[in-house]
Design an enzyme around this catalytic site. Structure first.
Site, PDB file in Angstrom:
ATOM      1  N   ARG A 103       0.866  -1.175   0.000  1.00  0.00           N
ATOM      2  CA  ARG A 103       0.000   0.000   0.000  1.00  0.00           C
ATOM      3  C   ARG A 103       0.903   1.225   0.000  1.00  0.00           C
ATOM      4  NH1 ARG A 103      -2.437   0.375   6.233  1.00  0.00           N
ATOM      5  NH2 ARG A 103      -0.430   0.714   7.246  1.00  0.00           N
ATOM      6  N   ASN A 108      -5.323   7.582   3.971  1.00  0.00           N
ATOM      7  CA  ASN A 108      -5.072   6.878   5.233  1.00  0.00           C
ATOM      8  C   ASN A 108      -3.601   7.003   5.590  1.00  0.00           C
ATOM      9  OD1 ASN A 108      -6.130   4.801   7.314  1.00  0.00           O
ATOM     10  ND2 ASN A 108      -4.204   3.905   6.601  1.00  0.00           N
ATOM     11  N   GLU A 109      -3.339   7.641   6.732  1.00  0.00           N
ATOM     12  CA  GLU A 109      -1.988   7.723   7.289  1.00  0.00           C
ATOM     13  C   GLU A 109      -0.974   8.281   6.289  1.00  0.00           C
ATOM     14  OE1 GLU A 109      -2.281   4.140  10.599  1.00  0.00           O
ATOM     15  OE2 GLU A 109      -1.306   3.716   8.681  1.00  0.00           O
ATOM     16  N   GLU A 156      -7.987   4.845  15.046  1.00  0.00           N
ATOM     17  CA  GLU A 156      -7.654   3.440  15.289  1.00  0.00           C
ATOM     18  C   GLU A 156      -7.104   3.327  16.705  1.00  0.00           C
ATOM     19  OE1 GLU A 156      -5.011   1.859  12.333  1.00  0.00           O
ATOM     20  OE2 GLU A 156      -6.160   2.676  10.645  1.00  0.00           O
ATOM     21  N   GLU A 176      -2.346  -8.445   7.300  1.00  0.00           N
ATOM     22  CA  GLU A 176      -2.627  -8.115   8.692  1.00  0.00           C
ATOM     23  C   GLU A 176      -3.417  -9.212   9.418  1.00  0.00           C
ATOM     24  OE1 GLU A 176      -2.483  -3.239   8.545  1.00  0.00           O
ATOM     25  OE2 GLU A 176      -4.424  -4.225   8.766  1.00  0.00           O
TER      26      GLU A 176
END
Length: 688
Positions: free
Chosen positions: A112, A150-151, A315, A365
């Protein structure tokens, strides 16, 4: 319709991936979420290949069904734009969107965040998917807000694709205007690095010494990456503001080379953070003394709070964590998940979203565990979440409108942090000193903030605090120094460490005596200085409150020694060196300046030295007159016009004995406390 924000109330949420699970599980999942007290669900941030399985062909059926079902169960939805995971058709058709390593090797599809922010094609495709999703879901009754990407800058915060080199040149042209100005800013006359054509200018590349670029180029690289990331985020942020004005916008992060304060000011309604306290068990310095482990995570939460006074935890760790090939975090012990939830809330979170609802059975994950295990049966984490959900239902109205309160702030800034990544003469010192200061304060139950020094920082921002700790600001402008002088003259206390004030914004050293821009405020100059390698040169601390024997208190002078020379009659020498050729020379000074005082500490701080400065400056716990706490308990205070709420967090595996003078009530249990009481292992109390 007014914009809904989750920060007006105290709420629990969870991350959910309906695309990972058979549809027959969804309704039972949503029913059980509600039963636990969960009311907000984050979805969609990695689902680009679901939303757009082929270029220009969009499919919303799966998420329409899951959002409709969530709405049926009274759940609210945070939608993620899926731009952190471009699908395989995209990277195959447009390989120019991929990032590259420092050595110029293309980063391939397969994990990713494998794209670069500078690709005009990638920005175009991100705009299309964002607009299409926003148009489709702008009126869906379950959707309340959006998480952009995301992040940002997770996995990597450096970018070396061809498009990045080109974008860097354009950024430099806008910043400097001419090559002459660039050459002056980077000091390229040194080693004959002078540029005569813009095409000669690149991001850092391989040199004879490896990755050793011009230091001023390296500083500008970080500034460029930050600006470029914000520019990329703005593509999506502006579309969401236009198309879905009744939804709020956030993003999650706190990763490198990104000015999260500016991004939040310009694009977001509030900032969000991903809180995994167990990272403290796998990413730490084994040589660190008296480390705080998961309690130290409160430092990061303080940094988040400097961006958004109240914020979202997008999260929150709910189980053991790890990818197949790395990050083997152990499972939370009984009570720890609840403790970490209240740690986040104590520091300003009003929405806590657990990661994740159920552990994935496939993919990278499969060991990043959520509330539910693979088997979906009741477990200890589910029972703990149910307890938390019930408690927050009871206390939420009292807590939600409060904000964190502190009289001391640790001061940071992006320029020094980015410059310090390359400059070993000050960079390694910041984290060490700030951590030691945090240890000294949290173990003495003195709540502290993080304050980022920015060009927009005002005297009102500083005057919220009795003391500012600005440990090693090598880069300091005259404007910043003047602001700090104003703060101190009005009664504030500022504490500096070694290597203060000697660089300008370009990273050039001033042709002035150290500490440069801070010299007038500190009332001293640095007579000489040295790195301290492989040994510790102890200082004698000549405090007014000496030890019982009357002898000075001894602490260590770590890593670097500035030998100080008082220049003002208002300077008091607080400590002298006791060894090396500068034995007897001033090591710590306190300068009375107006109604306040400026301290200069000529080394890298340790906890003992920080504690001595706190004592000498008269800084103590705000609850000292009515509450006795052991060191294992953290005190955090949130307050509003109704008064303070004192969060007591026991990070120990043993019960913690406390003593309460007067009568107080524990908000969670409803119990009234007077005299001796006990906080259970990993337990929490909120006293009002």
């Amino acid at each position: 319709m007014s914009k809904l924000t989750p920060l007006d109330q105290l709420k629990l949420g969870v991350c959910y991936y309906p695309e990972h699970w058979p549809e027959q599980l969804w309704e039972d999942d949503y029913r059980r979420m509600r039963e636990l007290g969960i009311s907000v669900v984050r979805v969609g941030e990695f689902a680009w290949s679901i939303f757009e399985p082929e270029e220009g062909i969009f499919s919303f059926d799966l998420f329409d069904r899951t959002l409709d079902l969530a709405h049926k169960h009274g759940l609210k939805i945070i939608l993620g734009t899926p731009t952190a995971t471009p699908p395989a058709w995209l990277t195959q058709r447009y390989p120019e969107v991929l990032n590259a390593t420092f050595d110029g090797v293309t980063i391939q599809h397969g994990l990713r965040r494998h794209y670069n922010y500078s690709s005009t094609k990638y920005r175009e495709l991100c705009a299309i998917i964002t607009r299409t999703m926003a148009e489709h879901y702008k009126d869906h009754p379950a959707v309340i807000g959006w998480q952009i990407d995301n992040e940002f800058n997770c996995e990597t915060s450096e970018f070396y694709a061809d498009a990045d080199h080109a974008a860097f040149r354009q950024w430099l042209k806008e910043k400097y205007g001419t090559l002459d100005a660039l050459n002056a800013a980077w000091g390229t006359v040194f080693w004959s690095q002078t540029y005569s054509d813009w095409e000669q200018v690149h991001l850092p590349r391989q040199t004879t010494g490896g990755k050793q670029p011009n230091p001023h180029l390296a500083l500008d690289e970080k500034r460029f990456i930050s600006d470029n990331t914000i520019s990329f985020a703005a593509v999506q942020g502006h579309i969401l503001r236009e198309v879905a004005p009744n939804h709020w916008i956030t993003t999650n992060g706190l990763f490198g080379h990104l000015d999260n304060h500016r991004m939040t000011d310009e694009l977001l309604d509030f900032f969000s953070y991903d809180s995994y306290p167990q990272f403290s068990t796998i990413y730490y310095d084994e040589k660190e003394e008296n480390r705080l482990a998961d309690r130290g995570w409160s430092q990061s939460l303080g940094a988040v709070r400097s961006i958004s006074r109240n914020f979202c935890i997008m999260e929150q760790q709910a189980g053991p964590g790890g990818w197949v090939n790395k990050m083997d975090m152990p499972s939370p012990k009984p009570g720890q998940m609840r403790l970490w939830t209240y740690q986040s809330i104590a520091h300003g979170a009003n929405l806590v979203v657990y990661f994740r609802w159920r552990t994935a059975t496939f993919g990278q994950e499969i060991y990043w565990h959520g509330l539910n295990d693979y088997h979906n049966r009741e477990n200890r984490r589910i029972r703990e979440a149910r307890q938390i959900g019930g408690e927050l239902t009871t206390i939420g109205d009292r807590v939600a409108g409060t904000t964190y309160a502190a009289e001391v702030a640790i001061v940071r800034d992006y320029d020094n942090e980015w410059d310090g990544e390359y400059d070993v003469w000050h960079g390694p010192f910041r984290w060490k000193s700030n951590t030691e200061w945090f240890k000294a304060m949290t173990r003495r139950h003195i709540p502290s903030d993080i304050l980022f020094m920015r060009t927009t920082t005002s005297i009102e921002d500083l005057r919220q605090y009795r003391m500012l700790v600005y440990a090693h600001p090598a880069i300091m402008t005259d404007e910043t120094a003047a602001l700090l002088e104003q703060y101190v003259s009005m009664g504030g206390i500022v504490v500096f460490g070694c290597r203060t004030g000697y660089k300008d914004m370009r990273g050039h050293c001033y042709m002035r005596p150290f500490p440069g821009a801070a010299a007038n405020l500190c009332g001293i100059s640095v007579e000489e200085f040295t790195m301290v390698k492989g040994s510790r040169a102890p200082m004698s601390m000549a405090w007014s409150k000496a030890g019982e024997s009357g002898e000075p208190v001894i602490t260590a002078a770590n890593a670097f020694n500035d030998v100080l020379l008082p220049e003002s009659e208002n300077v008091q020498v607080m400590a002298t060196y006791t060894s090396e050729h500068y034995a007897g020379k001033p090591a710590v000074t306190r300068h009375t300046f107006g109604s306040g005082e400026a301290w200069y500490y000529g080394a890298v701080f340790d906890e003992a030295a920080a504690a001595l400065v706190l004592e000498a400056a008269g800084i103590s716990s705000p609850v000292n007159d009515w509450l006795e706490l052991p060191p294992q308990v953290e005190l955090a205070i949130r307050q509003d016009e109704r008064g303070p709420l004192c969060f007591l967090l026991n990070y120990g595996e043993e019960p913690a004995a406390i003593a309460v003078k007067g009568l107080k009530r524990d908000l969670i249990s409803g119990s009234e406390l007077h005299g001796d009481a006990v906080i259970e292992p990993f337990g929490v109390m909120i006293l009002e």
